[in-house]
Scaffold this motif. Structure first.
Motif, short mmCIF file in Angstrom:
data_model
loop_
_atom_site.label_atom_id
_atom_site.label_comp_id
_atom_site.label_asym_id
_atom_site.label_seq_id
_atom_site.Cartn_x
_atom_site.Cartn_y
_atom_site.Cartn_z
N PHE A 8 0.83 -1.20 0.00
CA PHE A 8 0.00 0.00 0.00
C PHE A 8 0.87 1.26 0.00
O PHE A 8 0.60 2.21 -0.72
CB PHE A 8 -0.94 0.01 1.21
CG PHE A 8 -2.15 -0.85 1.06
CD1 PHE A 8 -3.34 -0.32 0.61
CD2 PHE A 8 -2.10 -2.20 1.34
CE1 PHE A 8 -4.47 -1.10 0.45
CE2 PHE A 8 -3.21 -2.99 1.20
CZ PHE A 8 -4.40 -2.45 0.75
N ALA A 9 1.95 1.25 0.80
CA ALA A 9 2.84 2.40 0.88
C ALA A 9 3.55 2.64 -0.46
O ALA A 9 3.75 3.79 -0.86
CB ALA A 9 3.87 2.20 1.99
N ALA A 10 3.93 1.57 -1.16
CA ALA A 10 4.59 1.72 -2.45
C ALA A 10 3.67 2.39 -3.46
O ALA A 10 4.09 3.26 -4.22
CB ALA A 10 5.06 0.36 -2.96
N ILE A 11 2.41 1.99 -3.47
CA ILE A 11 1.45 2.59 -4.40
C ILE A 11 1.22 4.05 -4.04
O ILE A 11 1.18 4.91 -4.92
CB ILE A 11 0.12 1.81 -4.41
CG1 ILE A 11 0.34 0.42 -4.97
CG2 ILE A 11 -0.93 2.54 -5.23
CD1 ILE A 11 -0.87 -0.47 -4.87
N GLN A 12 1.07 4.34 -2.75
CA GLN A 12 0.83 5.72 -2.32
C GLN A 12 2.01 6.61 -2.68
O GLN A 12 1.84 7.76 -3.09
CB GLN A 12 0.58 5.78 -0.81
CG GLN A 12 -0.73 5.20 -0.38
CD GLN A 12 -1.92 6.12 -0.66
OE1 GLN A 12 -1.94 6.86 -1.63
NE2 GLN A 12 -2.90 6.01 0.19
N GLY A 13 3.23 6.09 -2.54
CA GLY A 13 4.40 6.92 -2.77
C GLY A 13 4.80 7.06 -4.22
O GLY A 13 5.26 8.12 -4.64
N ASN A 14 4.65 6.01 -5.01
CA ASN A 14 5.19 6.01 -6.37
C ASN A 14 4.15 5.91 -7.48
O ASN A 14 4.49 6.03 -8.64
CB ASN A 14 6.17 4.83 -6.54
CG ASN A 14 7.29 4.88 -5.55
OD1 ASN A 14 7.78 5.95 -5.23
ND2 ASN A 14 7.69 3.73 -5.04
N GLY A 15 2.90 5.64 -7.12
CA GLY A 15 1.89 5.40 -8.13
C GLY A 15 1.29 6.67 -8.72
O GLY A 15 1.45 7.76 -8.20
N THR A 16 0.59 6.48 -9.84
CA THR A 16 -0.16 7.57 -10.44
C THR A 16 -1.61 7.45 -10.01
O THR A 16 -2.08 6.38 -9.66
CB THR A 16 -0.07 7.53 -11.98
OG1 THR A 16 -0.62 6.29 -12.43
CG2 THR A 16 1.36 7.67 -12.45
N SER A 17 -2.33 8.55 -10.07
CA SER A 17 -3.68 8.58 -9.54
C SER A 17 -4.67 9.05 -10.59
O SER A 17 -4.36 9.91 -11.41
CB SER A 17 -3.72 9.52 -8.33
OG SER A 17 -5.00 9.55 -7.77
#
Length: 111
Positions: A8-17
């Motif tokens: 979850f932290a990886a998506i929050q930090g590096n993902g696009t929204s």
């Protein structure tokens, strides 16, 4: 499904929204052969019964769309309060639109 806090932290930090009035989706491309999903239903939605119902509705919509997912994505779906009152067609439409815009359905994103 995603379950580890590190994912979850990886998506929050590096993902696009991408966002919609009913949902927010965060996308992170991975090297895995599958597409994994995480669901976030905060307390703003309501009590535990309401949050569990929203998660069940989202999982069912994802299950129906699963054959057309592109491999190699981690996706976090964040439910907004308006999703509680939305009917099934509106929920599926919002989810389909977000996943298409994010590149999980139908190839790479164009936006």
């Amino acid at each position: 499904m995603l379950s580890r806090p590190q994912d979850f932290a990886a998506i929050q930090g590096n993902g696009t929204s991408r966002s919609h009035p009913l949902l927010i989706a965060r996308f992170l491309q991975t090297d895995l052969e599958t597409t994994r999903f995480g669901l976030s239903t905060g307390r703003r939605l309501g009590g535990a019964v309401v949050r569990n119902r929203v998660r069940r509705r989202l999982r069912e919509a994802l299950r129906v769309m699963a054959p057309s997912f592109q491999p190699g994505w981690d996706v976090l779906i964040i439910a907004r309060p308006a999703v509680v009152e939305a009917d099934h067609d509106a929920l599926v439409g919002a989810l389909h639109r977000l996943l298409t815009r994010g590149g999980v359905l139908g190839g790479p994103s164009t936006t």
